[in-house]
Design a protein around this motif. Sequence first.
Motif, PDB file in Angstrom:
ATOM      1  N   UNK A  77       0.822  -1.055   0.022  1.00 29.88           N
ATOM      2  CA  UNK A  77      -0.031   0.026  -0.153  1.00 29.88           C
ATOM      3  C   UNK A  77       0.944   1.269  -0.038  1.00 29.88           C
ATOM      4  N   UNK A  78       0.937   2.028  -1.066  1.00 29.16           N
ATOM      5  CA  UNK A  78       1.515   3.390  -1.273  1.00 29.16           C
ATOM      6  C   UNK A  78       1.024   4.595  -0.922  1.00 29.16           C
ATOM      7  N   UNK A  83      -6.250  -3.153   9.729  1.00 31.82           N
ATOM      8  CA  UNK A  83      -4.694  -3.361   9.661  1.00 31.82           C
ATOM      9  C   UNK A  83      -4.156  -2.960   8.366  1.00 31.82           C
ATOM     10  N   UNK A  84      -4.934  -2.508   7.550  1.00 27.14           N
ATOM     11  CA  UNK A  84      -4.381  -1.994   6.113  1.00 27.14           C
ATOM     12  C   UNK A  84      -3.946  -0.552   6.587  1.00 27.14           C
ATOM     13  N   UNK A  85      -2.671  -0.453   6.232  1.00 24.20           N
ATOM     14  CA  UNK A  85      -2.426   1.208   6.315  1.00 24.20           C
ATOM     15  C   UNK A  85      -1.146   1.289   5.229  1.00 24.20           C
ATOM     16  N   UNK A  86      -0.979   2.566   5.047  1.00 23.62           N
ATOM     17  CA  UNK A  86       0.182   2.936   4.094  1.00 23.62           C
ATOM     18  C   UNK A  86       1.683   2.431   4.550  1.00 23.62           C
ATOM     19  N   UNK A 104       2.120  -4.673   3.625  1.00 25.75           N
ATOM     20  CA  UNK A 104       2.183  -5.661   2.554  1.00 25.75           C
ATOM     21  C   UNK A 104       0.685  -6.172   2.418  1.00 25.75           C
ATOM     22  N   UNK A 105       0.263  -6.310   1.258  1.00 25.90           N
ATOM     23  CA  UNK A 105      -0.956  -7.242   1.182  1.00 25.90           C
ATOM     24  C   UNK A 105      -0.786  -8.263   0.305  1.00 25.90           C
ATOM     25  N   UNK A 106      -1.671  -9.308   0.300  1.00 24.74           N
ATOM     26  CA  UNK A 106      -1.642 -10.595  -0.485  1.00 24.74           C
ATOM     27  C   UNK A 106      -2.862 -10.484  -1.559  1.00 24.74           C
ATOM     28  N   UNK A 107      -2.701 -11.328  -2.398  1.00 27.92           N
ATOM     29  CA  UNK A 107      -3.722 -11.265  -3.433  1.00 27.92           C
ATOM     30  C   UNK A 107      -4.990 -11.936  -3.036  1.00 27.92           C
ATOM     31  N   UNK A 108      -5.965 -11.309  -3.155  1.00 27.97           N
ATOM     32  CA  UNK A 108      -7.383 -11.780  -2.390  1.00 27.97           C
ATOM     33  C   UNK A 108      -7.689 -11.355  -1.109  1.00 27.97           C
ATOM     34  N   UNK A 109      -6.777 -10.410  -0.502  1.00 28.07           N
ATOM     35  CA  UNK A 109      -6.826 -10.077   0.785  1.00 28.07           C
ATOM     36  C   UNK A 109      -7.849  -8.825   0.671  1.00 28.07           C
ATOM     37  N   UNK A 110      -8.720  -8.766   1.784  1.00 25.01           N
ATOM     38  CA  UNK A 110      -9.667  -7.643   1.769  1.00 25.01           C
ATOM     39  C   UNK A 110      -9.037  -6.345   2.248  1.00 25.01           C
ATOM     40  N   UNK A 111      -9.321  -5.522   1.516  1.00 25.52           N
ATOM     41  CA  UNK A 111      -8.399  -4.022   1.723  1.00 25.52           C
ATOM     42  C   UNK A 111      -9.445  -3.178   2.148  1.00 25.52           C
ATOM     43  N   UNK A 157      -9.755   6.218  -0.658  1.00 26.35           N
ATOM     44  CA  UNK A 157      -9.139   5.397  -1.667  1.00 26.35           C
ATOM     45  C   UNK A 157      -7.784   4.817  -1.162  1.00 26.35           C
ATOM     46  N   UNK A 158      -7.504   3.851  -1.752  1.00 25.44           N
ATOM     47  CA  UNK A 158      -6.223   3.014  -1.361  1.00 25.44           C
ATOM     48  C   UNK A 158      -5.415   2.795  -2.761  1.00 25.44           C
ATOM     49  N   UNK A 159      -4.336   2.922  -2.762  1.00 22.47           N
ATOM     50  CA  UNK A 159      -3.251   2.768  -3.904  1.00 22.47           C
ATOM     51  C   UNK A 159      -2.338   1.667  -3.520  1.00 22.47           C
TER      52      UNK A 159
END
Length: 404
Positions: free
Chosen positions: A296-297, A331-334, A337-344, A309-311
């Motif tokens: 996540x950038x 837990x999603x923050x700038x 790391x995120x995985x394919x299929x992970x809810x963001x 929004x998320x990028x």
Amino acid sequence: MKNLTPFLILLLFLVSCGGENDNVSKEKPKEPAEPQYLYGICIDSLDVKEGNVKKNEFLANILQKEGVSYNTIDYIAKKHRDVFDVRKIKVGNKYVFLRTRDSVPTAKYWIYEIDRTKYAVFQLSDSLAAWRGEKEVVTEIEHVGVEIKSSLWNAMAEAGCDYSLILELSDIYAWTIDFFGIQEGDSCKVIFEKKYIVGDTVPYGIGNVLASYFKNKGEGKYAFSFEQDGRKEFFDENGDNLRKAFLKAPLNYRRISSTFSEARMHPVHKIVRPHHGVDYAAPSGTPVQSIGDGTVIDKGWDTKGGGNYLKIKHNSTYTTTYMHLKGFAKGVSKGCKVKQGQTIGYVGMTGTATGPHLDFRLQKNGTYIDPLKFKSPSAEPVKSENMERYKAGVDSLMRVLRDH
């Protein structure tokens, strides 16, 4: 008889004895019956009484009906929690008493089925021991073929397929087939493992999918399970990986409300301007997934109308953006790391929006491209050193798929 020699007397005696033996039944003695076992216990001298846990029924209620003393019940409840905590018995679960065949039966064992395969045995006499066991499960190879008239779900359900098999198929083809685009005339064939508990005719569940063939919009797509480097994945007939670098779509959507365009009439501002994304209409709160592994950038509020929004930067080439989110996943923050299929995040209508939807954007080397026309690169194919082994298995599976 007096004139007979001793030799003749002996001969007559032997003959007469032999004759008597000839009249003896020549039937072979019956072999003892095979011992009968239930839950690993020999039940040849025991009666079996089955029951199910009723509402508001506890261990004491169940065991006292069979004459088990309160002291024994208390001992079981306190001393064998490491085997099974009897406070966790569930309504509807099966239990079995094994009792003596006396005029007044005595309960020798109580067995509680934790689920369809696991059970706990409590010995109600002598040492008051307890242990866990598991029923034997066998795996059979089965296959099914369906013609789709309305949806894959309906077709598979009509064929008696387990729901988990449908979910498995959607995972296998997540990168190659848009399951919202399945139409009448499409078809599917699957070779898979089905599990049965020994002695039970009702299937226990689905094992691994071994191979499948999906015909979608006139194009056939094979999938064969194969393990290399300790990881089991699905490949096509040529050994190319079905898992792509990105998912086909970032959510389960109802419809596409707006496509990629260089000149779109904005629904709110009523001016023509570029729309460099795809709008997926979906109910508010629908989970949004990252289409691939990445970092996540950027995360925040888009002042130009994009709302929350998320990028995500996936690699040196590709970046994705998710806009109008109702909120972000925990837990999603700038920088994370995120995985394919992970809810963001979750679908919303923050910013400038006329209804709940996700504005999804894809950039390649910094330039926006149409996500619907983008062909994702494949993950690692079958390695050359494994190809001979792969082909050997594929040939036989392909014959089965073609014959059914």
